[in-house]
Design a protein around this motif. Sequence first.
Motif, PDB file in Angstrom:
ATOM      1  N   GLU A 252       0.818  -1.207   0.000  1.00 27.48           N
ATOM      2  CA  GLU A 252       0.000   0.000   0.000  1.00 27.48           C
ATOM      3  C   GLU A 252       0.857   1.265   0.000  1.00 27.48           C
ATOM      4  N   THR A 253       0.292   2.318  -0.583  1.00 25.91           N
ATOM      5  CA  THR A 253       0.899   3.643  -0.592  1.00 25.91           C
ATOM      6  C   THR A 253      -0.163   4.589  -0.057  1.00 25.91           C
ATOM      7  N   LEU A 254       0.065   5.100   1.150  1.00 28.70           N
ATOM      8  CA  LEU A 254      -0.974   5.853   1.851  1.00 28.70           C
ATOM      9  C   LEU A 254      -0.511   7.281   2.120  1.00 28.70           C
ATOM     10  N   PHE A 255      -1.280   8.224   1.640  1.00 33.94           N
ATOM     11  CA  PHE A 255      -1.004   9.639   1.875  1.00 33.94           C
ATOM     12  C   PHE A 255      -2.111  10.200   2.754  1.00 33.94           C
ATOM     13  N   GLY A 256      -1.751  10.686   3.931  1.00 36.91           N
ATOM     14  CA  GLY A 256      -2.705  11.297   4.845  1.00 36.91           C
ATOM     15  C   GLY A 256      -3.177  10.337   5.923  1.00 36.91           C
TER      16      GLY A 256
END
Length: 127
Positions: free
Chosen positions: A50-54
């Motif tokens: 996963e790539t999670l921003f915020g």
Amino acid sequence: MIGEISTEATVAAVRDCFERYNGALDRGDVEALNGFFWNSPATIRFGPTETLFGYEAIAAFRSRTWKGTAGVRIIETVVVTAFGPDMATTNALIRSADGSVSRQSQTWVNLPEGWRIVAAHVSASPP
């Protein structure tokens, strides 16, 4: 100016947070895990899948998608480096029950609400 590098008090405080975070990870305690992250759109977490921003994306991943850690994990190495009294990094090698090794890097900042992760990255270690 950064100030002193790796003072004993700051390293101990961040190491305690790191250990509590990993304890929550091992227990599958989603609420505690989310509480370790800075509640901000600027918080980032890159994981194996996963790539999670915020913060909202991180909390949603933990609450809806995450299945917890698989089996017993052993933290083989951890390095805590503090940059003054309010910022530090943790970098760890963690061995899973199946023998695979992962890398965990976190950037911690001492905010008014306490030490929080502002950036994190987990990936598999090369064989």
